[in-house]
Design a protein around this motif. Sequence first.
Motif, PDB file in Angstrom:
ATOM      1  N   GLN A 158      37.486  43.493 -23.090  1.00  8.58           N
ATOM      2  CA  GLN A 158      37.365  42.970 -24.442  1.00  8.58           C
ATOM      3  C   GLN A 158      36.502  41.723 -24.338  1.00  8.58           C
ATOM      4  OE1 GLN A 158      41.256  42.541 -26.143  1.00  8.58           O
ATOM      5  NE2 GLN A 158      40.605  43.632 -27.972  1.00  8.58           N
ATOM      6  N   GLY A 159      35.282  41.799 -24.829  1.00 11.27           N
ATOM      7  CA  GLY A 159      34.349  40.698 -24.628  1.00 11.27           C
ATOM      8  C   GLY A 159      33.950  40.043 -25.933  1.00 11.27           C
ATOM      9  N   GLU A 160      33.578  38.771 -25.810  1.00  6.52           N
ATOM     10  CA  GLU A 160      33.041  38.022 -26.951  1.00  6.52           C
ATOM     11  C   GLU A 160      31.798  37.328 -26.451  1.00  6.52           C
ATOM     12  OE1 GLU A 160      35.707  35.137 -28.835  1.00  6.52           O
ATOM     13  OE2 GLU A 160      37.292  36.108 -27.672  1.00  6.52           O
ATOM     14  N   THR A 161      30.680  37.565 -27.131  1.00 11.36           N
ATOM     15  CA  THR A 161      29.433  36.948 -26.652  1.00 11.36           C
ATOM     16  C   THR A 161      29.475  35.419 -26.794  1.00 11.36           C
ATOM     17  OG1 THR A 161      28.389  37.361 -28.796  1.00 11.36           O
ATOM     18  CG2 THR A 161      27.992  38.985 -27.071  1.00 11.36           C
ATOM     19  N   ALA A 162      30.408  34.909 -27.591  1.00 12.22           N
ATOM     20  CA  ALA A 162      30.567  33.445 -27.693  1.00 12.22           C
ATOM     21  C   ALA A 162      30.960  32.842 -26.342  1.00 12.22           C
ATOM     22  CB  ALA A 162      31.626  33.104 -28.742  1.00 12.22           C
ATOM     23  N   LYS A 163      31.520  33.655 -25.443  1.00  9.54           N
ATOM     24  CA  LYS A 163      31.997  33.129 -24.151  1.00  9.54           C
ATOM     25  C   LYS A 163      30.973  33.258 -23.026  1.00  9.54           C
ATOM     26  CE  LYS A 163      36.888  33.593 -25.109  1.00  9.54           C
ATOM     27  NZ  LYS A 163      38.112  34.398 -24.885  1.00  9.54           N
ATOM     28  N   GLN A 182       8.361  43.666 -20.849  1.00 10.22           N
ATOM     29  CA  GLN A 182       7.464  44.634 -21.470  1.00 10.22           C
ATOM     30  C   GLN A 182       8.157  45.321 -22.637  1.00 10.22           C
ATOM     31  OE1 GLN A 182       7.305  46.520 -17.530  1.00 10.22           O
ATOM     32  NE2 GLN A 182       5.106  46.605 -17.840  1.00 10.22           N
ATOM     33  N   PRO A 183       7.364  45.789 -23.618  1.00 11.37           N
ATOM     34  CA  PRO A 183       7.972  46.571 -24.693  1.00 11.37           C
ATOM     35  C   PRO A 183       8.730  47.766 -24.103  1.00 11.37           C
ATOM     36  CG  PRO A 183       5.696  46.039 -25.220  1.00 11.37           C
ATOM     37  CD  PRO A 183       5.917  45.625 -23.794  1.00 11.37           C
ATOM     38  N   GLY A 184       9.965  47.938 -24.516  1.00 10.93           N
ATOM     39  CA  GLY A 184      10.801  49.011 -23.978  1.00 10.93           C
ATOM     40  C   GLY A 184      11.834  48.510 -22.984  1.00 10.93           C
ATOM     41  N   ASP A 185      11.670  47.288 -22.504  1.00  4.98           N
ATOM     42  CA  ASP A 185      12.687  46.736 -21.595  1.00  4.98           C
ATOM     43  C   ASP A 185      14.006  46.536 -22.337  1.00  4.98           C
ATOM     44  OD1 ASP A 185      10.937  46.645 -19.450  1.00  4.98           O
ATOM     45  OD2 ASP A 185      10.661  44.462 -19.493  1.00  4.98           O
ATOM     46  N   ILE A 186      15.088  46.829 -21.634  1.00  5.27           N
ATOM     47  CA  ILE A 186      16.434  46.578 -22.156  1.00  5.27           C
ATOM     48  C   ILE A 186      17.023  45.446 -21.319  1.00  5.27           C
ATOM     49  CG2 ILE A 186      18.755  47.537 -22.413  1.00  5.27           C
ATOM     50  CD1 ILE A 186      17.478  50.323 -22.550  1.00  5.27           C
ATOM     51  N   VAL A 187      17.632  44.481 -21.969  1.00  2.80           N
ATOM     52  CA  VAL A 187      18.284  43.401 -21.219  1.00  2.80           C
ATOM     53  C   VAL A 187      19.796  43.548 -21.360  1.00  2.80           C
ATOM     54  CG1 VAL A 187      18.553  40.914 -20.927  1.00  2.80           C
ATOM     55  CG2 VAL A 187      16.319  41.856 -21.597  1.00  2.80           C
ATOM     56  N   LEU A 188      20.490  43.665 -20.222  1.00  4.36           N
ATOM     57  CA  LEU A 188      21.951  43.689 -20.194  1.00  4.36           C
ATOM     58  C   LEU A 188      22.433  42.263 -19.946  1.00  4.36           C
ATOM     59  CD1 LEU A 188      21.396  46.742 -19.891  1.00  4.36           C
ATOM     60  CD2 LEU A 188      23.268  46.847 -18.255  1.00  4.36           C
ATOM     61  N   THR A 189      23.418  41.831 -20.729  1.00  2.83           N
ATOM     62  CA  THR A 189      23.697  40.399 -20.816  1.00  2.83           C
ATOM     63  C   THR A 189      24.936  39.940 -20.052  1.00  2.83           C
ATOM     64  OG1 THR A 189      24.853  40.764 -22.895  1.00  2.83           O
ATOM     65  CG2 THR A 189      22.504  40.264 -23.037  1.00  2.83           C
ATOM     66  N   GLY A 190      25.460  40.783 -19.179  1.00  4.92           N
ATOM     67  CA  GLY A 190      26.589  40.374 -18.347  1.00  4.92           C
ATOM     68  C   GLY A 190      27.898  40.976 -18.829  1.00  4.92           C
ATOM     69  N   THR A 191      28.829  41.100 -17.883  1.00  3.79           N
ATOM     70  CA  THR A 191      30.111  41.725 -18.214  1.00  3.79           C
ATOM     71  C   THR A 191      31.236  40.699 -18.266  1.00  3.79           C
ATOM     72  OG1 THR A 191      31.627  43.538 -17.642  1.00  3.79           O
ATOM     73  CG2 THR A 191      30.791  42.254 -15.804  1.00  3.79           C
ATOM     74  N   PRO A 192      32.133  40.870 -19.238  1.00  2.00           N
ATOM     75  CA  PRO A 192      33.362  40.065 -19.199  1.00  2.00           C
ATOM     76  C   PRO A 192      34.334  40.696 -18.198  1.00  2.00           C
ATOM     77  CG  PRO A 192      33.424  41.517 -21.087  1.00  2.00           C
ATOM     78  CD  PRO A 192      32.104  41.761 -20.382  1.00  2.00           C
ATOM     79  N   LYS A 193      35.520  40.090 -18.055  1.00  2.00           N
ATOM     80  CA  LYS A 193      36.477  40.637 -17.086  1.00  2.00           C
ATOM     81  C   LYS A 193      36.967  42.028 -17.505  1.00  2.00           C
ATOM     82  CE  LYS A 193      40.739  38.903 -19.019  1.00  2.00           C
ATOM     83  NZ  LYS A 193      41.752  37.887 -19.047  1.00  2.00           N
ATOM     84  N   GLY A 194      37.613  42.688 -16.562  1.00  2.00           N
ATOM     85  CA  GLY A 194      38.175  44.002 -16.862  1.00  2.00           C
ATOM     86  C   GLY A 194      37.445  45.127 -16.161  1.00  2.00           C
ATOM     87  N   VAL A 195      36.620  44.769 -15.142  1.00  2.00           N
ATOM     88  CA  VAL A 195      35.960  45.837 -14.412  1.00  2.00           C
ATOM     89  C   VAL A 195      37.014  46.594 -13.604  1.00  2.00           C
ATOM     90  CG1 VAL A 195      33.842  44.485 -14.309  1.00  2.00           C
ATOM     91  CG2 VAL A 195      35.389  44.439 -12.352  1.00  2.00           C
ATOM     92  N   GLY A 196      36.763  47.883 -13.379  1.00  2.00           N
ATOM     93  CA  GLY A 196      37.719  48.682 -12.613  1.00  2.00           C
ATOM     94  C   GLY A 196      37.153  50.055 -12.366  1.00  2.00           C
TER      95      GLY A 196
END
Length: 220
Positions: A158-163, A182-196
């Motif tokens: 459960q993530g909040e980009t405010a954090k 470049q046009p078409g690039d996707i940026v992933l912005t990091g994961t909150p806790k809860g990986v498994g």
Amino acid sequence: MYKHLNQDGSPMDLPVTRALCIGRNYMDHIAELKNAVPEEALIFMKPAPALCHLSETLVIPTDKGECHNELEVAVLINQPLCHASEDEVEKAICGVGLALDLTLRDVQSKLKEKGHPWERAKAFDLSCPVSPFIPYDQISDLQALHFTLKVNNQVRQQGETAKMMRSVLKMVAEMSEIFTLQPGDIVLTGTPKGVGPLKSGDEITVSLEGHLTLSTSVAS
Ligand code: ZN
């Protein structure tokens, strides 16, 4: 074949290039893996064959130890960005969605011990399932998004980009100091806790509150 998708499922007229990712952008996730807080953003890439559609059955490696979920807010770029200001970054974001940064955690732990790069753990084919993109003008505040991952109907992330430690605009501007986006690039912005670990047959539901919900499953 992967194509960037509009909210209605139609393909976008943008090339498929790669995903640019940031590690350790949420304190709660840094704590769960007992990582150090990075002084500079920790950046890595996933190549084009890593991209696939989040709505389709997820195919994960089954012979390389645990494969973990990392649900992340993703933004799609439609203009080149080189030494860009945050204002320029904002003008180049055309869509916002969700992506999974699928990670072979056992492989990554060994790479970390050796100080080796992470591609073997994070850049494998189909390691980056991506949702359709919501037009950026429908997002009132990138730093006020809430997102959730459920596995077999249990909330796992459960993530909040405010954090975030670094805002989306700041991290993309920082990336553009290293390489041209470049046009078409996707940026992933990091994961909150809860990986498994994900297991074959797991039912997965992701949602970006107020914008999109998608269900899929892990191939059995
Ligand atoms: Zn990640």
